[in-house]
Design a protein around this motif. Sequence first.
Motif, short mmCIF file in Angstrom:
data_model
loop_
_atom_site.label_atom_id
_atom_site.label_comp_id
_atom_site.label_asym_id
_atom_site.label_seq_id
_atom_site.Cartn_x
_atom_site.Cartn_y
_atom_site.Cartn_z
N ARG A 25 -26.05 -17.46 -59.49
CA ARG A 25 -25.26 -17.12 -60.67
C ARG A 25 -25.70 -15.74 -61.16
O ARG A 25 -26.88 -15.53 -61.44
CB ARG A 25 -25.48 -18.15 -61.78
N LEU A 26 -24.75 -14.83 -61.28
CA LEU A 26 -25.02 -13.50 -61.80
C LEU A 26 -25.25 -13.59 -63.31
O LEU A 26 -24.48 -14.27 -64.01
CB LEU A 26 -23.85 -12.56 -61.50
N VAL A 27 -26.29 -12.93 -63.79
CA VAL A 27 -26.54 -12.86 -65.22
C VAL A 27 -25.87 -11.56 -65.71
O VAL A 27 -26.30 -10.47 -65.33
CB VAL A 27 -28.05 -12.84 -65.53
N PRO A 28 -24.80 -11.68 -66.51
CA PRO A 28 -24.08 -10.48 -66.94
C PRO A 28 -24.98 -9.59 -67.81
O PRO A 28 -25.63 -10.07 -68.74
CB PRO A 28 -22.91 -11.02 -67.76
N ARG A 37 -28.78 -2.14 -60.22
CA ARG A 37 -29.60 -3.33 -60.46
C ARG A 37 -28.74 -4.51 -60.90
O ARG A 37 -27.72 -4.34 -61.56
CB ARG A 37 -30.66 -3.07 -61.52
N ALA A 38 -29.19 -5.71 -60.54
CA ALA A 38 -28.53 -6.94 -60.99
C ALA A 38 -29.60 -8.02 -61.14
O ALA A 38 -30.65 -7.97 -60.51
CB ALA A 38 -27.47 -7.38 -60.00
N GLU A 57 -35.32 -17.03 -60.36
CA GLU A 57 -34.72 -15.81 -60.86
C GLU A 57 -34.90 -14.72 -59.83
O GLU A 57 -35.95 -14.62 -59.19
CB GLU A 57 -35.36 -15.40 -62.17
N MET A 58 -33.87 -13.88 -59.69
CA MET A 58 -33.87 -12.81 -58.70
C MET A 58 -33.45 -11.50 -59.36
O MET A 58 -32.54 -11.48 -60.19
CB MET A 58 -32.88 -13.15 -57.58
N LEU A 59 -34.14 -10.42 -58.98
CA LEU A 59 -33.75 -9.07 -59.37
C LEU A 59 -33.40 -8.32 -58.10
O LEU A 59 -34.14 -8.40 -57.10
CB LEU A 59 -34.90 -8.35 -60.08
N THR A 60 -32.27 -7.62 -58.11
CA THR A 60 -31.83 -6.88 -56.93
C THR A 60 -31.49 -5.45 -57.33
O THR A 60 -31.25 -5.15 -58.50
CB THR A 60 -30.58 -7.52 -56.30
N ALA A 61 -31.45 -4.58 -56.33
CA ALA A 61 -31.00 -3.21 -56.52
C ALA A 61 -30.52 -2.68 -55.18
O ALA A 61 -30.99 -3.11 -54.13
CB ALA A 61 -32.12 -2.33 -57.06
N GLY A 62 -29.58 -1.76 -55.24
CA GLY A 62 -29.10 -1.14 -54.01
C GLY A 62 -27.63 -1.43 -53.77
O GLY A 62 -26.90 -1.85 -54.68
#
Length: 145
Positions: A25-28, A37-38, A57-62
Motif C-alpha cells: 500500500r502506497l502511503v500518500p 522517494r516513496a 514499512e518500505m522506503l524507496t527511491a529511483g
Amino acid sequence: MTAIAASAPAIAGTEIAGTFDIALRLVPEVRAAGDTRARMTFTKTFQGPLAGTSDGEMLTAGKPEQGAAGYVAVERFDGTLAGRRGSFVLQHSGTMLHGRDSLLVLVSPGSGTGELAGIAGTMRIDTRGGGHRYTFDYDLPPMTR
C-alpha cells in the motif's frame, strides 16, 4: 565446574524454503517535483516451514520503470518456525541498476521473541516466473526447559 542443564540441540545452519503472498500500500505524501522517494506499508502471509504473517514499512527511491532504484524495509514476522512460536524482525536493503539486482535481507540482531529468541539468519527472495518464494538460512539456540 558448573553443571549444564540438558536441553534440545541447537538448530544450526538450517535452510528452508516456501512461498509468501504480499499486499503493498502506497502511503500518500506530497513531494517536490522530481522527488522519486516513496513510502509503502505491506503485509505478507508466509507458507511452508516458516508460517505466519508479517507487517512492514518500505522506503524507496529511483525510477524502477527505467531499471534504477533502491529500497530499505523493516518487517516484523509473527508465527512459527520449526515448530517454535515467536516473532522476529527482517531488515531489507535492495538495489536495482540496469538488470543487476542486489538484495540483502537479514534477521535484525536481538529481535527474536518467544521461542524464536536468539534467532539469526538471512533470507533470499525470488520473484522470477511470478509469485514470491523465500529461502531462509537460520540458526536458533537450544530451547530451555
